[in-house]
Design an enzyme around this catalytic site. Structure first.
Site, PDB file in Angstrom:
ATOM      1  CG  LEU A  64      -1.829  -1.207   1.413  1.00 37.62           C
ATOM      2  CD1 LEU A  64      -2.602  -1.103   2.714  1.00 37.62           C
ATOM      3  CD2 LEU A  64      -2.769  -1.376   0.246  1.00 37.62           C
ATOM      4  N   PRO A  65       1.643   1.483  -1.057  1.00 35.33           N
ATOM      5  CG  PRO A  65       2.499   1.622  -3.215  1.00 35.33           C
ATOM      6  CD  PRO A  65       1.765   0.707  -2.282  1.00 35.33           C
ATOM      7  CG  HIS A  66       0.568   5.702   2.004  1.00 32.73           C
ATOM      8  ND1 HIS A  66       0.868   4.401   2.340  1.00 32.73           N
ATOM      9  CD2 HIS A  66       0.850   6.429   3.101  1.00 32.73           C
ATOM     10  CE1 HIS A  66       1.299   4.352   3.592  1.00 32.73           C
ATOM     11  NE2 HIS A  66       1.302   5.574   4.076  1.00 32.73           N
ATOM     12  CB  ALA A  67       2.930  10.078  -1.753  1.00 32.37           C
ATOM     13  CG  LEU A 102      -4.573   4.956  -1.003  1.00 35.02           C
ATOM     14  CD1 LEU A 102      -4.867   4.675   0.469  1.00 35.02           C
ATOM     15  CD2 LEU A 102      -5.849   5.364  -1.718  1.00 35.02           C
TER      16      LEU A 102
END
Length: 154
Positions: A64-67, A102
């Site tokens: 779930l990579p997110h920034a 996300l």
């Protein structure tokens, strides 16, 4: 908040040629650029910065990579199914093949956390993950993800 509001049909991809975490992050940044209009390099750097705090591979082949990006006004999602799993430094040391990225405004902590919780809850379902892994059509993947909540509510 629901997955159909986070994930547009054009934000779903099947990737055959990703061989590393860095290349995956570049593919995510490339798609996110098309979705939200920010420069790829800015998106890539934000993803890498978050990843440096701790890997976002949550286990069971899911990441779930997110920034957070200050220019955004709402949360956006992108889903990738990798044809060949890659090392992602996941907590369980298993390679990753399902990736839900996300992108959230820098100042909306609650919405960002709600989106992460929703995606995490959804991708914890082994039956759904098996269906996602068994399909290579982006439209089918989008339907499986966005109709999941409705099927659980019934």
């Amino acid at each position: 908040m629901n997955l159909s509001s986070l994930l547009k049909p054009r934000a779903v991809r099947v990737l055959a040629d990703v061989t590393s975490k860095k290349r995956l992050m570049q593919s995510i940044a490339d798609l996110a650029h098309d979705l939200i209009g920010l420069p790829e390099a800015q998106i890539f750097d934000a993803l890498q910065e978050r990843e440096s705090l701790g890997p976002t591979g949550v286990g069971h082949g899911v990441a779930l990579p997110h920034a957070r990006l200050s220019e955004l006004t709402e949360v956006h999602g992108a889903f990738f199914r990798l044809e060949r799993p890659i090392d992602f430094d996941a907590a369980d040391r298993q390679p990753v093949d399902l990736v839900f990225a996300l992108f959230a405004p820098a100042d909306t902590g609650v919405d960002h956390l709600k989106a992460l919780a929703l995606v995490s809850r959804t991708l914890r379902d082994p039956a759904l993950c098996a269906k996602l892994r068994a399909n290579s059509d982006a439209a089918t993947l989008h339907t499986l993800l966005t109709e999941y909540e409705a099927s659980k509510a019934a």
